[in-house]
Design a protein around this motif. Structure first.
Motif, PDB file in Angstrom:
ATOM      1  N   SER A 188       0.845  -1.193   0.000  1.00 33.73           N
ATOM      2  CA  SER A 188       0.000   0.000   0.000  1.00 33.73           C
ATOM      3  C   SER A 188       0.882   1.246   0.000  1.00 33.73           C
ATOM      4  O   SER A 188       2.049   1.201   0.378  1.00 33.73           O
ATOM      5  N   SER A 189       0.308   2.341  -0.471  1.00 34.52           N
ATOM      6  CA  SER A 189       1.046   3.599  -0.483  1.00 34.52           C
ATOM      7  C   SER A 189       0.075   4.737  -0.280  1.00 34.52           C
ATOM      8  O   SER A 189      -1.128   4.556  -0.280  1.00 34.52           O
ATOM      9  N   GLN A 190       0.627   5.927  -0.113  1.00 36.99           N
ATOM     10  CA  GLN A 190      -0.199   7.129  -0.008  1.00 36.99           C
ATOM     11  C   GLN A 190      -0.880   7.363  -1.346  1.00 36.99           C
ATOM     12  O   GLN A 190      -0.426   6.865  -2.363  1.00 36.99           O
ATOM     13  N   SER A 212      -1.822  -0.422  -3.622  1.00 40.57           N
ATOM     14  CA  SER A 212      -3.197  -0.179  -3.191  1.00 40.57           C
ATOM     15  C   SER A 212      -3.175   1.027  -2.260  1.00 40.57           C
ATOM     16  O   SER A 212      -2.137   1.425  -1.745  1.00 40.57           O
ATOM     17  N   LEU A 213      -4.344   1.592  -2.063  1.00 42.73           N
ATOM     18  CA  LEU A 213      -4.450   2.812  -1.263  1.00 42.73           C
ATOM     19  C   LEU A 213      -4.258   2.467   0.211  1.00 42.73           C
ATOM     20  O   LEU A 213      -4.852   1.526   0.719  1.00 42.73           O
ATOM     21  N   GLU A 214      -3.430   3.245   0.880  1.00 40.99           N
ATOM     22  CA  GLU A 214      -3.188   2.999   2.300  1.00 40.99           C
ATOM     23  C   GLU A 214      -4.437   3.357   3.100  1.00 40.99           C
ATOM     24  O   GLU A 214      -5.018   4.405   2.912  1.00 40.99           O
TER      25      GLU A 214
END
Lengths: 196, 175
Positions: A47-49, A193-195
């Motif tokens: 996940s990432s920002q 994917s969205l954090e």
């Protein structure tokens, strides 16, 4: 709408219209929902920002399994077929026109070119059980670069999306990046994917 | 409730005919409930599952020019180790490894401090070890993007690997 009863007061709503609308919307969402294509390997992406969205089209998708196997994916059927056709010619795999169609129907493929013929001869149900060994990307035998070069020749605007499992070792990822850099492609997107 | 008037109209125009028979009513409420439930599901499933794309630019390897020289004071080397470990060193002449972590007080504080001291010039060289996980690298790039730091991802050198092993006590320290 409350109806004033003549003899009895009953609070009844006419649900028909609501029901009609609900099913209309439901039909719309069902039809527009895109089925996720079956993938030969399950990948748990990190996940990432918030960043930008992944484009649906025009993306060469390189998938990396946790054990380092490399898979190649294109979203457009015609271009997948063209890539396979060029591979067939240069690597002399001996695929028939039917084989090409069968292989192009798979969105994601990851195996050495020698395995392609056997894979194409399987029925779609049997393909799920076939162990795909991943595309070789070693310096001695770098087939990934062929796939990428041919894909780029079908559409020069293709961008690179790298979808790797969280637990993939960096050395496997580095192998893909090195192959791309040798071809002078220095820009890629890492699919995350969205954090939460 | 939705109802279907099953009585005969009787020809009276607009007349309210009250049927003596029980009218055929269908309770639509559960059906509407179900329909909305499914709508919600499909709406969320189609719009929320969009993956994100993180842009990453790598330095051109085929470039014959020497890489831009970095001032030692304005740069920092970050080594992503195995098992979620993170190390950094600042002095190139006499490298000494320090251990840090992925939290807000670890790497992020270091980046912010460096950016404050050398605004626009501070560069972080990220060197992941071959057996470090991809997730750690993505986390690090994410953190670097968040703090708007200048960075480059490069291959680790054998000397640096040795430093890490020494730090971990896997090989003895140099005399």
């Amino acid at each position: 709408m409350a109806k004033k009863g003549i003899n009895k007061k009953s609070i009844s709503l006419d649900m028909t219209a609501m029901c009609d609308m609900a099913f209309l919307l439901l039909t719309f969402f069902i039809l527009t929902a895109k089925m996720k294509a079956a993938e030969p390997v399950q990948v748990e992406i990190p996940s990432s920002q918030p960043a930008e969205k992944v484009p649906e089209q025009g993306l060469i998708r390189i998938t990396l399994a946790p054990d380092g196997r490399i898979f190649f994916g294109l979203s457009e059927f015609a271009n997948r077929k063209e890539v396979l056709k060029q591979l067939n010619e240069s690597k002399k795999i001996g695929l028939s026109a039917d084989d090409l169609d069968a292989l192009a129907s798979e969105e994601t493929i990851g195996m050495p070119v020698e395995d392609l013929k056997e894979y194409a001869s399987l029925s779609p149900e049997e393909r799920g059980d076939f162990l795909q060994e991943g595309i070789p990307a070693d310096s001695a035998n770098n087939e990934l670069q062929y796939w990428i070069t041919y894909a780029k020749s079908t559409n020069p605007n293709y961008k690179f999306g790298i979808k790797a499992d969280q637990k993939t070792d960096y050395e496997h990822y580095n192998k893909v990046i090195r192959s791309l850099q040798e071809l002078r492609y220095n820009k890629f997107s890492l699919i995350t994917s969205l954090e939460q | 409730m939705a109802e279907i008037d099953s009585s005969q109209g009787g020809g009276k125009k607009g007349g309210k005919v009250r049927s003596k028979k029980a009218s055929t009513k269908v309770d639509m409420t559960p059906m509407v409930d179900l329909a909305f439930l499914l709508i919600t599901f499909f709406m969320l499933a189609t719009t929320l599952s969009k993956p994100q794309a993180m842009q990453l630019n790598m330095p051109d390897k085929n470039n014959k020019q020497d890489p831009p020289k970095l001032k030692e004071s304005e740069s920092m080397t970050l080594i992503i180790g195995e098992k979620n470990k993170l190390y950094y060193y600042t002095s190139i002449e006499k490298p000494e490894l320090f251990v840090t972590n992925y939290g807000a007080k670890g790497a992020r504080a270091l980046f912010n401090e460096g950016n404050k001291l050398h605004p626009g010039k501070f560069t972080i060289v990220v060197k992941p070890m071959p057996k470090s996980s991809y997730k750690n690298m993505v986390d690090m790039v994410d953190e670097l993007n968040l703090t708007e730091s200048r960075f480059a991802i490069l291959d680790i050198t054998p000397q640096e690997m040795q430093l890490v092993w020494q730090k971990e006590g896997l090989i003895p320290q140099n005399p």
